[in-house]
Structure formats: structure tokens, C-alpha cells
Design a protein around this motif. Structure first.
Motif, short mmCIF file in Angstrom:
data_model
loop_
_atom_site.label_atom_id
_atom_site.label_comp_id
_atom_site.label_asym_id
_atom_site.label_seq_id
_atom_site.Cartn_x
_atom_site.Cartn_y
_atom_site.Cartn_z
N UNK A 171 5.79 -9.54 5.97
CA UNK A 171 4.71 -10.34 6.57
C UNK A 171 3.53 -10.30 5.61
N UNK A 172 2.55 -11.14 5.88
CA UNK A 172 1.31 -11.10 5.08
C UNK A 172 0.15 -10.82 6.01
N UNK A 173 0.32 -9.81 6.84
CA UNK A 173 -0.75 -9.37 7.72
C UNK A 173 -0.88 -7.86 7.61
N UNK A 174 -2.07 -7.38 7.88
CA UNK A 174 -2.31 -5.94 7.87
C UNK A 174 -3.00 -5.56 9.17
N UNK A 175 -2.43 -4.63 9.92
CA UNK A 175 -3.05 -4.24 11.19
C UNK A 175 -4.39 -3.54 10.96
N UNK A 176 -5.13 -3.39 12.02
CA UNK A 176 -6.40 -2.67 11.93
C UNK A 176 -6.16 -1.25 11.45
N UNK A 177 -7.06 -0.78 10.62
CA UNK A 177 -6.92 0.57 10.06
C UNK A 177 -7.72 1.59 10.86
N UNK A 178 -8.33 1.17 11.98
CA UNK A 178 -9.11 2.10 12.79
C UNK A 178 -8.24 3.04 13.62
N UNK A 180 -2.18 -9.38 -2.25
CA UNK A 180 -0.77 -9.57 -2.61
C UNK A 180 -0.63 -10.08 -4.05
N UNK A 181 -1.57 -10.92 -4.47
CA UNK A 181 -1.44 -11.56 -5.78
C UNK A 181 -2.04 -10.76 -6.92
N UNK A 182 -2.84 -9.75 -6.61
CA UNK A 182 -3.52 -9.01 -7.69
C UNK A 182 -2.60 -7.99 -8.33
N UNK A 183 -3.01 -7.48 -9.49
CA UNK A 183 -2.21 -6.43 -10.14
C UNK A 183 -2.68 -5.04 -9.74
N UNK A 223 1.61 -4.57 3.91
CA UNK A 223 3.06 -4.79 3.83
C UNK A 223 3.60 -4.78 2.39
N UNK A 224 2.79 -4.36 1.45
CA UNK A 224 3.22 -4.26 0.04
C UNK A 224 2.43 -3.12 -0.58
N UNK A 225 2.71 -2.82 -1.83
CA UNK A 225 2.04 -1.70 -2.49
C UNK A 225 1.38 -2.16 -3.79
N UNK A 226 0.12 -1.79 -3.95
CA UNK A 226 -0.62 -2.06 -5.18
C UNK A 226 -1.36 -0.79 -5.59
N UNK A 227 -1.52 -0.55 -6.87
CA UNK A 227 -2.34 0.60 -7.29
C UNK A 227 -3.78 0.42 -6.81
N UNK A 228 -4.39 1.52 -6.42
CA UNK A 228 -5.77 1.49 -5.93
C UNK A 228 -6.63 2.38 -6.82
N UNK A 254 -8.12 3.86 2.30
CA UNK A 254 -6.97 4.75 2.13
C UNK A 254 -5.87 4.41 3.13
N UNK A 255 -6.26 4.13 4.36
CA UNK A 255 -5.26 3.78 5.37
C UNK A 255 -4.65 2.39 5.08
N UNK A 256 -5.46 1.49 4.55
CA UNK A 256 -4.94 0.16 4.21
C UNK A 256 -3.84 0.25 3.14
N UNK A 257 -3.92 1.24 2.26
CA UNK A 257 -2.90 1.41 1.23
C UNK A 257 -1.51 1.50 1.83
N UNK A 258 -1.41 2.14 2.99
CA UNK A 258 -0.11 2.35 3.64
C UNK A 258 0.21 1.25 4.65
N UNK A 259 -0.81 0.77 5.38
CA UNK A 259 -0.55 -0.20 6.44
C UNK A 259 -0.30 -1.60 5.90
#
Length: 1030
Positions: free
Chosen positions: A609-616, A830-833, A856-861, A849-854
Motif C-alpha cells: 500500500x502507499x499509506x502509513x498509519x498514525x505513529x501516535x 517512496x520515491x526518494x533515495x 510500507x517500505x524501507x528507506x535509510x533515515x 522513528x516509528x514511521x521508519x517501521x510503520x
């Protein structure tokens, strides 16, 4: 201890029981020494006819038996040896020692015949000779297939297949090996029989051998096509294990079937390279010619490891031989390899791709030798030689962690190296030093060095200061097995031993394949320019497959027809694959993926998906985690008094529903652990934190090594939390954590630099792996870099995390305003490196930090973390900013008085990070809280075009200023200015308030620092500051 062994030789008065006791102790310790015996005669040595000829061997046997147990010999012999030990001449030793002092015949009997003292001395000399071979034999081994080794330890010819030993032939050799000469041994001793010490296995079932045979067997063990370096290892059991593997007679025996299998592997290795050379002679492929035995070497290591229970092998290697390894070890489809040479092949389906000799692969298959499943992955890596080493180790550690393999029985790593890189690249040393650290050990790696005795155009004598390219491995007591790569059977035997060593001791081991490079550095290169003599010899050199094939034909193992049929069979396989390869029209990089994440993506490799749930989080969860963070969940645990105050202060903050930076991080980690996400935080001093803010590991003040990690007490079924202080390494450790993060998307892996600018010694990992990894290899990675950053008067080296470098490598276009859609924020991610943030409050740090996991894809932070804000009274967040429905704020607008009257605002200052608090303080001092708006850009990349546009349009009469505490040619200005201009359609200028350009990141003078700070703050609030520039 050697004096105990020479007690009889020195004729010092000792009781037989004492002598026997000492002797037995020495036999257990078995540590040979090289020394010159000190003689202390209490009586002259007599000429004894009965000690001539074979009698001396008999007496010697009796003497050794008596030393071990005086009761094991006849009483007369007991008396004899007691008296001799007390100082009597052997001929008179059967008499009472009480009358020996004044015997007149003692002087007249003095002569040159052998005696017990001579026997023991000769045995010690032989023992020293054996030890000398064990210690230095590798210097004289026949290791170089070309016979022109640059390491000229011994100019004497190296005999092979020694059957009869002529001492004259070995005089120079033995002089070198024994350093101080022969310790009294000469040619007359060649046929004497000597009892063998317990520190050698050359006797097999025999306990004594003639000196001639001892030398022959030592030559066979240590000076043929295998050179063994191990005597620096300070563990007797390990040394004995190695001795037995190489000294025992007949150890290197192969069955007919094993020889045929080895020949078949040599055929595949050789004919693969020859096929590529025929079809694509003008293409770079970095072939394996000259070291074709690497393929059977690797397959042997994998076969033996599979037999010992290994199920997963992670491999890393440079470019030389990679295609061959992919084809014949990993078993990549040949047509997938061959199509890479087609210049008409369309570009990759995703990303920019990489050259064929950098790509990796993942494959699960049945091992044909053991009939067991085995997973093989070869890591993709750049041309930066050895950079992949720590990455492989990190991935191996992660695979071990996720399958509960705490001792490395199921998952192992194999690293291949070039000789010049192994000796020259510092990351090799850094990686070795991780090998035995608790949170980094992979429980033994097999290193295979393709030692083609040249680095591009550089001779070994110019490329290293040590004798061997492998000497770096000695620092961790790793045994080093040098082997002539033109002897495939020796190679296979050594690799079997290496795999057994790893399975037995779970320590690193090195196999040094001494070979050559038949062509140039690449197939287009001309090596005769720089190594004319070497390449004249190489042109004469018969290929190893041909030599081994002829050897087996001569032995009757295979017929010439069978040999030729094996070659024709593989040639046909290659030709058929080549035909199929012409059907491939598009390069699919995902077919070369080295770390797949099953189930995380759709079948086509896209996010589900291209959605991210709330990180609260709920208030209850925040409160619970906060209580864990402010307590000691272990009974009878005494913490430091200062830490008690810190925990108490945390408890007060939780009661007040606020968090500081340490608590914000705690909330993020604790909540993810509770959700089953493993969190791993690594780096220098991360357990306490460089600035003493974290304290994730509590130390009992009264009990050594007793620690408590409260984060592992958040919930009953939580995921484990790993926090580990690393060695003082950045390159190696960041590479390791990157590899760890590759293994699974369901883990938050963080590396924290001690200070932000310390990442520059890990720049290779950042530039070659983290930044372009997905574009090159379609390999996502969610690693987090925490880089302490801020201009606080601490000098040039402890101020800047060099944000300009990270921003320069971001892949968004500064001149194009993307279309703003409902899912703009998540699509940007999604499109960034990679993602670059500089949070100004702990709540936003918690969310990112929570958004990193929630997500739907993984990018370096990349996070520029604060220093002074860790304790800044205004750098706090309320629980309300972290409850369900809240998210990471890419830009935090000004919600103060300016928001009530936007039209009256004269200036909007955009900033990021710590400088916000200095700006608000200065604005208040200037009384400009209703005329100057301050907006915080928390996420710098991907650039928040939509939010900057909205904020700029909110204040139509305001000019735009970018304010930063960094120097103008550093920091964020060159990145944000063109993007801000694009956002407002270049309607207004974007002014700069900050430090002027400079070569160094910061001044080392505190006063100068404060003056610079005052100047740019004055500029930011001087509404006329830019009038003369319009």
C-alpha cells in the motif's frame, strides 16, 4: 619448563619420583622451547661400551619409562638411573652414590662416548628441530605456481616428494629453520632413532623414528604445496588440532570419486572463463584465469560446512571471479549471466543498475554432497575493495539472531579477498576486530584470499610491508593456510580443514590461495608494461585444469576420453544457455537480489500500500513505557546516585505528561519492541550516550559486570532490545549495522556516531551502499543514522555532521515543483533515495522513528540529533503531540501571535534544528513576535514543497529568509534555496542569515563563536538587512 626435561642431562640431584612428576607435567603442557643447554657436571662422563649401537636405543627406552614411572623398570635400572641422576658416571651408576665422590677411576674413564646426558640433549635438539618446522616451515613451502615468489625467504631449491634425506641438501634449510644451528646434531645422527615429543603427530602410530625419517615427514607436512602458519596461536588445544591435521601420515588421501568430482569442478571453473573469453573477448569480466581452483575451494568449504550443520552461507567478494562464483557456486542461471554481455539489453526495470561483476544473488538449493538444503547469498558490492566485509558480517549476525543461532552452527560467512586489498585496506582490520565482540561476533568466518601476487600493476614488495598479504589475520589468532593453487588436491584439503576449524572452534581462519592472474587487471589491460618477467612465465604456464587432468589420467583415475567428455559436456551446457540468453530483452535487477524480504512486498516487488498509519500511541502506553524508563525493574540492584536523580526526574516528567529527548527515544523504542519489532542500537558509547542522556544499560555499583536493561522489561512478549557499545570504528561498524538491517524489514537498526562528523571515516559505506543502494541493486534498507550536530563552540571536529553532504546526494529535482496530491508526503518518501531530518523537539523524533517501521517500505533515515537540546528546558513535548492521530510533522508552522495577523508579518524565517530556540529567544528580545514568523523545517529531504508553499502564501507581505547556524557553504542553504525558489515560482528572493563561508566547520575560539552567533541573529531580525541587495 625446559629445565625439567633436561634434569638428567644436567645431572642435578633429584629423586626419581620428582623427576617423573616433572616429566609427566611437561608432557601434559607440551610447550617446546628452543634453547642452549646449560651443563653443570657433578661427575665426569665415562666411556661406556654397552651404550654403543642398538644398546643406546634400549637404554633410552628404559630411561623414558623410568622418568614417567620409576616402578615400571627393574629395581636394578631404578638404582642405575637414580645414581646417574645423582652424578655418577653411567658405568658406575649401579653402585651406591655415597662412594662416588672420591672414585679415582672416574677421571680416567672420561671419554667421548654417548651417555644419558647426550641422549636427552639430542632429543631436545630434535624437538627444537620439529618446532622449527612447525614455526617456520611455511617460509620454505613450494607455494608459488610460477616459482618466482617475491617473498624470497630461502634461495635454496625446494625439494618435493622427498623420499631420502641427505643432510647436505638441507644444511642451509636446517640452519634457517633452527636459527641457532643443529644443537649438536650432525650427519652421524641421521640414522639414530629418536622418541617423538607429544607436540607432533608425524609418527602416526609410531612413537620413535630415525632422524632422517623425521626430517622427511616434516618436509612433507610443512614444506610442500601447503604452508601452515599457526604457532602464534596461544591455545595449545588449537595448535595440537592443527598439527594433527597436517602432520599425521596419509592425511591427504582422496578417493577416486572425490578426485573425479574435483576434476569436474575444475572443468566447470576453467571452461566457464574460456567460454566468456571466446564469446566476448573485448568485454570486461574480471575473470578467474590463474586461480580456477577457487571454485572447488568454495564448494568444498560449503560442502563441509553443510555436513557440520550449516544451513545458510552469506558471502562477500571483490569483482575478480564473481561471475564464475555466481555460475558455479551459487548456481545462477547461465543465460541470466550471458545476457548481461548483450549491448542491446534494455535498462533495468527499476533503478539505475550496476555492472555485472558487482551484482549479488540469493539462492536456496539442495547441496548435492550432503543432500541437505542450503541457502547461499552473495552480497552485491561496489568496486571499493573490502568495503563489503563488515556488511556481510552484519547480515550474517542478523540471520543468526533471527533463527536463534547463538553459536553460529546454522549460519556462517565466507569472505573472499584480493591479496593487495587484504593487506592494504584498513576495513579488513576493523572487521577482524569485530570477530570476537559479543554483539558483533559471527562465530568464525572463513576468509579466502585470491593471492595473484599483484595488485593491478603493483608488485607485492611495493604493496605491503609484511611478508604475506594475510598477516593482518594474526591479530585475532586466526590460523593461516597458504596453498599452491596449482595443486587442486592441496587446495581442497586445506579448505576442508578450514571449514572443520570454523565448525570446531568458531573462530576465523584464512586460506591463502597463492596463484597468478593470467590476463591483465581486466581483459583489456596489458600487464607486460609493468610485469614483463612475470607474464613471460605466465605465458609458459600450463593451465591447472590441464595439469590436474593429465595427473588423473596418469594415475588411471579417469581415461582421456572421460576427461574430454567432461569438457564437452560443460561446453554444451554453456552453448545452450547462450542461445537461450538471446531471448532476454530486459534486465531485471530483482533477479539479482541478495536479500529478499518474503511477504513484505507484493509479488512484483512493490509496497502493498502507499499509506502509513498514525505513529501516535495511547496515553496508557506512553505512561507505561515512561514508568519503565524511570525505574529499575530488577531487585537488589544498586545504581549510581546521580542516575537515581535522572530516573526520578523522568518519573516527574511522566506525571506531567511531558518527555525530553531521551524519553521521546524511549517511547519510540519501547512501543516498537512491544509490537514485536526488534530494535538494535549500536555505536560508540551508545549504552550511556555520548552526552550521558540515554542510560539504557544500568550497572550495579556493587557487583562487577551485573547490568540491567529496563527496555527489555517493557512487555512479557516483546521483541528483544539490543544496545551495544561498539569498538572505536566507524567504517566497520556502520557497514556491519547496514548488513544487519538488510536481513529483515521488521527491525529498527540504528547506528549513532559519537559526534556527527565522525561519520566521515565511514564515508565509503554512506556513498557506496546507503545512498545509492536501492538504485543500484533494488535493495531497500531502513537503517537509521543518528548524527549529533550543532554549533555550540566545541570546535571544528565536534560541531557539524556535514548535512550538506547528505543533502547533495538526495535525488529530488530542485527545479521541478512536483504535483501536490493527497498522498504527496508518502509518495515522496517512496520515491526518494533517503530521508534527511533535523528534529527540533522529542515528539517529532519519536514520530519519525516509528514511521521508519510503520511505513510500507524501507528507506535509510539520516537524523541530525541535538546536543544542548537534550537538556534544554524548552525542548520538551507534551503527550498530546504523541497520541493516536498524531504524526511526524515535516514542517512545524509558527502558531504564535503571527498566526493571528498574517498580513502584518514582515518576514518569515525558515530554519531547522537547534537554531530555532536561539531565534525565538532573540525575537522575543527584539519584541518582534508579531512581525516575524519562524517556521521549522523538520524534514529537509524529501523537501516539503507543499508545506513550504502553504507557509509562504500565508504571509503575503513577508520576505523570505533562510537562517542557519552553519557556514554559508555548508549546512542546508545550497539545498533549500533553489527548492524554496521553485516553490514560490521564483517570485521573491530567499535571503540568507547565517555564518559566512569558511573552510572549517566551526571556529575553535569560544568568543569568536559567540560573535558569529550574535551577527547572524542580528541579521535575521534586521528588516532592512537585505535592502541594498535588492
Amino acid at each position: 619448563m625446559h629445565r625439567l626435561r633436561t634434569c638428567a642431562a644436567r645431572l642435578r640431584p633429584l629423586t626419581a619420583s620428582q623427576t617423573a612428576q616433572n616429566f609427566s607435567q611437561q608432557r601434559r603442557v607440551a610447550v617446546p622451547r628452543t634453547f642452549q643447554p646449560f651443563r653443570c657436571y657433578t661427575a665426569p662422563v665415562a666411556a661406556e661400551p654397552f651404550l654403543n649401537g642398538t644398546s643406546s636405543n634400549y637404554v633410552e627406552e628404559m630411561y623414558y619409562s623410568w622418568l614417567e614411572d620409576p616402578k615400571s623398570v627393574h629395581k636394578s635400572w631404578d638404582v642405575f638411573f637414580r645414581n646417574a641422576n645423582a652424578g655418577a658416571p653411567p658405568g658406575m651408576a649401579h653402585q651406591s652414590p655415597l662412594s662416588l665422590a672420591g672414585l679415582p677411576q672416574a677421571q680416567s674413564l672420561a671419554g667421548a662416548q654417548p651417555n644419558v646426558e647426550k641422549l636427552v640433549e639430542d632429543h631436545l635438539a630434535v624437538q627444537s628441530l620439529i618446532r622449527a618446522y612447525q614455526l617456520n616451515g611455511h617460509h620454505n613451502a613450494d607455494l608459488d605456481p610460477l616459482g618466482i615468489s617475491c617473498i624470497n625467504f630461502d634461495d635454496a631449491p625446494v625439494p618435493t616428494g622427498v623420499q631420502n634425506v641427505d643432510l647436505a641438501l638441507f644444511k642451509d634449510r636446517l640452519s634457517i629453520l633452527t636459527v641457532g644451528g643443529f644443537y649438536g646434531l650432525d650427519e652421524s645422527d641421521l640414522d639414530k632413532v629418536f622418541r617423538l615429543p607429544t607436540t607432533t603427530f608425524i609418527g602416526g602410530t609410531e612413537t620413535a623414528l630415525p632422524l632422517r625419517e623425521i626430517i622427511r615427514r616434516l618436509e612433507m607436512a610443512y614444506c610442500q604445496h601447503i604452508g601452515v602458519e599457526f604457532m602464534f596461536i596461544n591455545d595449545l588445544d588449537q595448535c595440537q588440532w592443527i598439527r594433527e591435521k597436517f602432520e599425521k601420515p596419509g592425511v591427504m588421501q582422496f578417493t577416486l570419486e572425490e578426485k573425479r568430482t574435483l576434476l569436474a569442478r575444475m572443468v566447470r571453473s576453467t571452461r566457464f572463463e574460456e567460454f566468456l573469453q571466446r564469446k566476448w573477448s573485448s568485454e570486461k569480466r574480471f575473470g578467474l584465469e590463474g586461480c580456477e581452483s577457487l571454485i572447488p575451494a568454495l564448494k568444498t568449504i560449503i560442502d563441509k560446512s553443510s555436513e557440520k550443520g550449516v544451513e545458510n552461507v552469506v558471502m562477500g567478494m571483490p569483482h575478480r571471479g564473481r561471475l564464475n562464483v555466481l555460475a558455479n557456486v551459487i548456481r545462477k542461471e547461465l543465460e541470466q549471466i550471458f545476457c548481461q554481455f548483450d549491448s542491446k539489453l534494455e535498462a533495468a526495470d527499476e533503478g539505475s543498475g550496476d555492472v555485472k561483476y558487482h551484482l549479488g544473488m540469493y539462492h536456496r538449493r539442495i547441496n548435492r554432497v550432503t543432500d541437505r538444503n542450503i541457502t547461499l547469498s552473495l552480497m552485491a558490492n561496489p568496486s571499493h575493495l573490502e568495503a563489503v566485509d563488515p556488511v556481510v558480517q552484519g547480515k550474517t549476525k542478523a540471520e543468526q539472531f533471527y533463527c536463534g543461532d547463538t553459536e553460529g552452527h546454522k549460519v556462517m560467512s565466507i569472505l573472499m579477498h584480493g591479496d593487495a586489498a587484504f593487506a592494504g585496506q584498513g576495513v579488513v582490520y576493523e572487521t577482524f576486530h569485530l570477530s570476537d565482540l559479543p554483539s558483533y561476533s559471527t562465530h568464525g568466518t572463513v576468509h579466502v584470499v585470491v593471492n595473484n601476487q599483484i595488485g593491478f600493476t603493483t608488485d607485492p614488495r611495493m604493496a605491503r610491508s609484511s611478508p604475506y598479504p594475510t598477516d593482518v589475520a594474526r591479530v585475532v589468532n586466526a590460523p593461516i593456510f597458504h596453498v599452491n593453487a596449482d595443486d587442486p588436491e592441496a587446495v581442497v584439503y586445506v579448505c576442508n580443514v578450514a571449514a572443520e576449524w570454523r565448525a570446531t572452534f568458531h573462530k576465523d581462519v584464512v586460506v591463502d590461495l597463492v596463484c597468478y592472474r593470467r590476463l591483465g587487471h581486466n581483459e583489456m589491460d596489458e600487464p607486460m608494461f609493468t610485469q614483463p618477467l612475470m607474464y613471460k612465465q605466465i605465458k609458459k604456464q600450463k593451465g591447472v585444469m590441464q595439469k590436474y587432468g593429465e595427473k588423473l589420467i596418469a594415475e588411471g583415475v579417469v581415461t582421456r576420453q572421460e576427461y574430454e567428455e567432461e569438457i564437452a559436456k560443460y561446453d554444451k551446457i554453456c552453448e545452450e544457455a547462450h542461445v537461450r540468453s538471446k531471448d532476454e530483452k530486459i534486465l531485471h535487477i530483482k533477479h539479482w537480489l541478495d536479500s529478499p524480504w518474503p511477504g513484505f512486498f507484493n509479488l512484483d516487488g512493490q509496497p502493498k500500500s502507499l499509506t502509513c498509519p498514525s505513529t501516535g500511541l495511547t496515553e496508557e502506553e506512553l505512561t507505561h513505557i515512561g514508568q519503565v524508563a524511570s525505574s529499575v525493574p530488577v531487585e537488589d540492584f544498586t545504581i549510581h546516585g546521580g542516575l537515581s536523580r535522572i530516573l526520578k526526574a523522568r518519573g516527574e516528567m511522566i506525571k506531567n505528561r511531558t518527555v525530553d529527548w531521551a524519553l521521546g527515544e524511549y517511547m519510540a523504542f519501547g512501543s516498537l519492541l512491544k509490537e514485536g519489532i526488534h530494535v538494535r542500537l549500536s555505536g560508540q558509547d551508545v549504552e550511556r550516550g555520548t552526552f550521558s542522556h540515554r542510560h539504557h544499560v544500568l550497572h550495579d555499583q556493587n557487583v562487577d559486570k551485573r547490568v540491567c536493561i529496563p527496555m527489555n522489561h517493557v512487555a512479557p512478549n516483546q521483541a528483544p532490545y539490543t544496545v551495544c557499545n561498539s569498538s572505536l570504528s566507524e567504517y566497520g561498524v556502520l557497514g556491519f549495522e547496514l548488513g544487519f538491517a538488510m536481513a529483515s524489514p521488521n527491525a529498527l537498526v540504528l547506528w549513532e556516531a559519537q559526534f556527527g562528523d565522525f561519520h566521515n571515516t565511514a564515508q565509503c559505506i554512506i556513498d557506496q551502499f546507503i545512498c545509492p543502494g536501492q538504485a543500484k541493486w533494488v535493495r531497500q534498507n531502513g537503517i537509521v543514522l543518528l548524527l549529533p550536530h550543532g554549533m555550540e563552540g566545541m570546535g571544528p571536529e565536534h560541531s557539524s555532521a556535514r548535512p550538506e553532504r547528505f543533502l547533495q546526494m538526495c535525488n529530488d529535482d530542485p527545479d521541478v515543483l512536483p504535483s501536490i496530491t493527497e498522498d504527496f508526503a508518502i509518495r515522496q518518501l517512496h520515491d526518494c533515495n533517503w530521508i534527511v531530518v533535523n528534529c527540533s523537539n522529542p515528539g517529532n523524533f519519536f514520530h519519525v522513528l516509528r514511521r521508519q517501521i510503520l511505513a510500507p517500505f524501507r528507506k535509510p533515515l539520516i537524523v541530525f540529533t541535538p546536543k544542548s537540546l537534550l537538556r534544554h528546558p524548552e525542548a520538551r513535548s507534551n503527550f498530546d503531540e504523541m497520541l493516536p492521530g498524531t504524526d511526524f510533522q515535516r514542517l512545524i508552522p509558527d502558531n504564535g501571535p503571527v498566526a493571528q495577523n498574517p498580513a502584518g508579518v514582515k518576514r518569515i524565517v525558515f530554519c531547522t534544528g537547534k537554531v530555532y530556540y536561539e531565534l525565538t529567544k532573540e525575537r522575543k528580545a527584539h519584541g518582534m513576535e508579531d512581525t516575524v514568523a519562524i517556521a521549522r523545517m523538520e524534514q529537509l529531504s524529501p523537501f516539503p514543497f507543499d508545506l513550504v508553499k502553504a507557509e509562504s502564501e500565508k504571509y503575503p507581505n513577508a520576505d523570505l529568509v533562510w537562517c542557519q547556524e552553519e557556514h554559508k557553504n555548508q549546512g542546508y542553504y545550497d539545498y533549500v534555496k533553489p527548492r524554496m525558489r521553485t516553490t514560490i515560482d521564483r517570485a521573491k528572493p530567499v535571503w540568507y542569515a547565517g555564518r559566512p563561508p569558511a573552510a572549517a566547520p566551526a571556529t575553535g575560539n569560544k568568543k569568536a563563536h559567540l560573535v558569529e552567533l550574535k551577527n547572524f541573529l542580528d541579521t535575521a531580525f534586521d528588516l532592512d538587512a537585505f535592502k541594498d541587495q535588492m
